[in-house]
Write a protein that holds these residues in place. Structure first.
Motif, PDB file in Angstrom:
ATOM      1  N   THR A 477      42.795  39.633  43.310  1.00  0.00           N
ATOM      2  CA  THR A 477      42.083  38.371  43.542  1.00  0.00           C
ATOM      3  C   THR A 477      42.063  37.533  42.261  1.00  0.00           C
ATOM      4  O   THR A 477      41.495  36.450  42.251  1.00  0.00           O
ATOM      5  CB  THR A 477      40.621  38.637  43.965  1.00  0.00           C
ATOM      6  OG1 THR A 477      39.998  39.398  42.932  1.00  0.00           O
ATOM      7  CG2 THR A 477      40.530  39.389  45.269  1.00  0.00           C
ATOM      8  N   ASN A 478      42.657  38.063  41.186  1.00  0.00           N
ATOM      9  CA  ASN A 478      42.549  37.400  39.891  1.00  0.00           C
ATOM     10  C   ASN A 478      43.876  37.558  39.131  1.00  0.00           C
ATOM     11  O   ASN A 478      44.381  38.677  38.982  1.00  0.00           O
ATOM     12  CB  ASN A 478      41.390  38.076  39.136  1.00  0.00           C
ATOM     13  CG  ASN A 478      41.188  37.543  37.745  1.00  0.00           C
ATOM     14  OD1 ASN A 478      42.107  37.522  36.928  1.00  0.00           O
ATOM     15  ND2 ASN A 478      39.978  37.106  37.457  1.00  0.00           N
ATOM     16  N   ALA A 479      44.423  36.425  38.667  1.00  0.00           N
ATOM     17  CA  ALA A 479      45.749  36.449  38.032  1.00  0.00           C
ATOM     18  C   ALA A 479      45.745  37.250  36.736  1.00  0.00           C
ATOM     19  O   ALA A 479      46.706  37.951  36.423  1.00  0.00           O
ATOM     20  CB  ALA A 479      46.209  35.024  37.752  1.00  0.00           C
ATOM     21  N   ARG A 480      44.633  37.163  35.986  1.00  0.00           N
ATOM     22  CA  ARG A 480      44.619  37.891  34.712  1.00  0.00           C
ATOM     23  C   ARG A 480      44.608  39.401  34.955  1.00  0.00           C
ATOM     24  O   ARG A 480      45.293  40.159  34.268  1.00  0.00           O
ATOM     25  CB  ARG A 480      43.395  37.474  33.876  1.00  0.00           C
ATOM     26  CG  ARG A 480      43.546  37.965  32.470  1.00  0.00           C
ATOM     27  CD  ARG A 480      42.414  37.662  31.553  1.00  0.00           C
ATOM     28  NE  ARG A 480      42.248  38.816  30.671  1.00  0.00           N
ATOM     29  CZ  ARG A 480      41.113  39.228  30.191  1.00  0.00           C
ATOM     30  NH1 ARG A 480      40.001  38.588  30.490  1.00  0.00           N
ATOM     31  NH2 ARG A 480      41.058  40.274  29.411  1.00  0.00           N
ATOM     32  N   VAL A 481      43.863  39.825  35.970  1.00  0.00           N
ATOM     33  CA  VAL A 481      43.823  41.266  36.269  1.00  0.00           C
ATOM     34  C   VAL A 481      45.219  41.733  36.700  1.00  0.00           C
ATOM     35  O   VAL A 481      45.673  42.812  36.316  1.00  0.00           O
ATOM     36  CB  VAL A 481      42.766  41.574  37.359  1.00  0.00           C
ATOM     37  CG1 VAL A 481      42.719  43.060  37.662  1.00  0.00           C
ATOM     38  CG2 VAL A 481      41.393  41.092  36.925  1.00  0.00           C
ATOM     39  N   LEU A 482      45.910  40.884  37.462  1.00  0.00           N
ATOM     40  CA  LEU A 482      47.278  41.250  37.870  1.00  0.00           C
ATOM     41  C   LEU A 482      48.169  41.425  36.634  1.00  0.00           C
ATOM     42  O   LEU A 482      48.870  42.433  36.494  1.00  0.00           O
ATOM     43  CB  LEU A 482      47.849  40.174  38.802  1.00  0.00           C
ATOM     44  CG  LEU A 482      49.238  40.449  39.381  1.00  0.00           C
ATOM     45  CD1 LEU A 482      49.385  39.804  40.762  1.00  0.00           C
ATOM     46  CD2 LEU A 482      50.387  39.979  38.514  1.00  0.00           C
ATOM     47  N   ASP A 483      48.127  40.456  35.711  1.00  0.00           N
ATOM     48  CA  ASP A 483      48.988  40.527  34.517  1.00  0.00           C
ATOM     49  C   ASP A 483      48.676  41.765  33.682  1.00  0.00           C
ATOM     50  O   ASP A 483      49.574  42.479  33.240  1.00  0.00           O
ATOM     51  CB  ASP A 483      48.792  39.279  33.642  1.00  0.00           C
ATOM     52  CG  ASP A 483      49.355  38.044  34.320  1.00  0.00           C
ATOM     53  OD1 ASP A 483      50.162  38.206  35.246  1.00  0.00           O
ATOM     54  OD2 ASP A 483      48.962  36.927  33.934  1.00  0.00           O
TER      55      ASP A 483
END
Ligand code: SF4
Length: 629
Positions: A477-483
């Motif tokens: 749900t969060n781009a930073r967590v994905l990266d």
């Protein structure tokens, strides 16, 4: 032939085809609504065979029908597989309708002035292609062209009957097929554009029809919300000025004074906006906007420019551009006039006083690269009501995710409609095919991401990958967590880690399917529409309950409005939205009756919070749940 007989006849054309009880139930309900009128909402889980269930009664009724889908995959499935198959059983005409920009504009192509050698080469290629192509559609052009935006059809600039190429025009030839078709396939974006035009002019882009079938109806509201969101940015105005300055010099000389004023006013205005509202996204009421006077000056200059162009179009253009080879100039001028009008309307809507009857949400977006004033309706209900619902005798809305445990009230509220509802049983044996693991991980509050949490998340995902041997889709749900997770996974596992944004969605899916042991990491759009049947997808990991970002301006305004009305925003809006999204994410796992696999929810709030039970009730029932500490 009855609809049921038609369905059973498919056995002759489709070896192994079995009509299922839930498919029969949907087909019967659709037939009733198509015959007698009304609105039907059908939740049809994956595997029901919903396209046959709605298309067969529509075909047999002989009524003109529009089918709208959200994603291209489903549109392709209908056009390339399902409808051709049904047409073998009983002949009928079908077509797909696409927006202007999908077609080559012969006028723009012939008048295109290349500025570089590459553009000249592209231009030559497209001129050759224009002679060979049957349909002039962007999808038929390979490889794609970097100058497509310059040479594609455009509603505002199109000269229609005045165009010297009208008889050969790809767009208008396609339109003839739409009007001749018994069944027309469109997407939600085009349906929204059609509704907007209908509301403005009383005439739509699409032919009149008796029946509307909306597949993937869970995304209808967001498609309409996107279509009715307008913005004006510094970049928009710079581009607009560039286009206007490149118009015929006899016009730009006449409009010189106002053009110079706009060239000074526009950048200065957006600089002031950025300085005054530096937050990334800032919701604002029109009466609170501190730069109203400056915005009105800008608006005034835009109106003057438009008047100058309209004047030129009315008085001088007919003589100056009488020759057919000069019509490109006319098209470009009209396009600019329409663009200026659109920018002006957006500014006006941003500034107009708040209204309770048709509430608008306004916000400012500021970043180093973009400063924009944005405006959108609180809900696109008027657009849906007036532009769609009142125009068809029968409307069927269907999707695999329309209800929360059989309750359709959320979607009915969002779309502003009442209708018959039908929640079908899944044809999959979830108890045998799927397992659900809930991990006792507690995600941090927003903005408080810790290394410890990110490490914990990655550690659990690595364990899942090791136990399944890959074939894992991880939803974020969060781009930073994905990266951060991607980095950690790449350091720790020896198999492909594919991330949304690094390649196109189609390329990522092709690699994921072909590898069979890869890991695919995706954000918002990967929660739905990913269809990987078979063993290439063995596990879905949901990293967090997909609650909407609380500071999204539309979301925030809707929550506020519900509170003002004395309602319960969490239970009526926030939770059902999250439950439907969770259900969509879960639905990526089992795509056929032979698929098996596991879903992991890495969010312990499902167990500890009172709403957890409601979230679990939204998922397919009968699945064994295991808790992992
Ligand atoms: S009719 Fe419109 S879209 Fe078609 S070639 Fe002419 S200007 Fe382009």
């Amino acid at each position: 032939m009855t609809s049921i007989e038609f369905l059973y006849k498919l056995k002759e054309y489709l070896p192994g085809f079995e009509a299922r009880p839930s498919q029969n139930a949907m087909l019967t309900a659709c037939e009733r609504i198509i015959t007698s009128g009304g609105i039907l909402l059908v939740e049809a889980p994956t595997g029901v065979g919903k396209t046959f269930a709605y298309a067969i009664p529509a075909i047999l009724s002989g009524k003109k029908t529009i089918i709208s889908t959200n994603k291209k995959n489903l549109q392709d499935q209908l056009i390339q597989k399902d409808l051709p198959l049904l047409a073998r059983v009983k002949g009928f005409r079908f077509a797909v309708a696409k927006g202007f920009s999908n077609y080559l504009c012969l006028l723009a192509l012939r008048g295109f002035q290349p500025k570089t050698l590459t553009e000249a080469q592209e231009h030559t290629r497209l001129l050759r292609w224009a002679d060979e192509t049957e349909d002039g559609e962007i999808d038929s052009l390979a490889p794609p062209s970097p100058i497509w935006d310059e040479v594609c059809a455009d509603s505002a600039g199109c000269l229609r009957h005045e165009c010297p190429h009208y008889d050969q025009c790809f767009y208008f030839r396609a339109r003839e097929r739409w009007f001749g078709a018994d069944l027309l396939v469109v997407n939600h974006a085009l349906l929204a554009a059609d509704a907007a035009l209908w509301m403005q002019t009383g005439r739509g882009l699409l032919p009149d029809a008796d029946v509307l079938i909306v597949d993937e109806a869970h995304s209808l509201e967001s498609a309409f919300a996107d279509a009715s969101t307008q913005w004006v940015s510094r970049y928009t105005l710079e581009n607009l000025m560039r286009e206007v300055l490149a118009l015929d010099p006899r016009l730009t000389v006449k409009a010189h004074a106002v053009l110079s004023r706009l060239q000074t006013l526009a950048p200065a205005f957006f600089e002031q906006v950025r300085a005054r509202y530096p937050a990334e996204r800032c919701r604002i009421a029109p009466e609170e906007f501190a730069l109203r006077a400056e915005a009105e000056l800008l608006l005034h200059a835009l109106v003057q420019l438009r008047t100058a162009i309209e004047d030129f179009l009315a008085k001088e253009a007919p003589t100056l551009f009488a020759q057919s080879d000069q019509r490109t100039h006319l098209a470009k001028i009209r396009k600019c006039a329409a663009w200026i009008a659109e920018v002006g309307t957006t500014l006006l809507r941003f500034l107009e006083p708040a209204s309770t009857s048709s509430p608008l949400v306004r916000w400012i977006e500021s970043s180093a690269n973009r400063t924009a004033l944005c405006v959108a309706p609180l809900y696109p209900k008027t657009e849906l009501q007036e532009g769609v619902l009142t125009r068809f005798q029968s409307i069927i809305l269907t999707s695999a995710t329309l209800s929360v445990a059989g309750d359709f009230s959320y979607i009915q509220n969002q779309l502003g409609l009442e209708g018959e509802t039908l929640a079908l049983e899944s044809s999959f044996d979830y108890a045998r095919q799927a397992r659900l693991y809930i991990h006792r991980v507690h995600p941090p509050e927003r903005g408080n991401l810790s290394e410890q949490y990110l490490d914990e998340l990655a550690r659990r995902i690595v364990r899942i990958i090791e136990s399944t041997g890959g074939g894992v889709l991880v939803l974020f749900t969060n781009a930073r967590v994905l990266d951060e997770t991607a980095q950690r996974l790449r350091n720790r596992i020896d198999r492909p880690v594919l991330c949304q944004g690094e390649e196109s969605r189609a390329q990522l899916l092709t690699r994921f399917r072909a590898d069979g042991h890869a890991v695919l990491l995706g954000l918002d759009s990967f929660w739905e529409g990913i269809d990987v049947p078979g063993p290439a997808l063995r596990a879905v990991v949901i990293t967090k309950i997909p609650f909407e970002v609380p500071d999204d301006p539309l979301h925030e305004a809707r929550v506020e409005r519900l509170r003002e009305e004395g309602r319960d925003p969490f239970n009526e809006y926030i939770l059902p939205r999250a439950a439907l999204k969770l259900k969509q994410g879960f639905g990526r796992l089992i795509r056929t009756a032979t698929d098996t696999g596991e879903v992991h929810i890495l969010d312990g709030r499902v167990l500890t919070r009172s709403y957890g039970k409601r979230l679990l009730q939204a998922l397919p029932q009968g699945i064994e749940i295991r808790v992992i500490d």
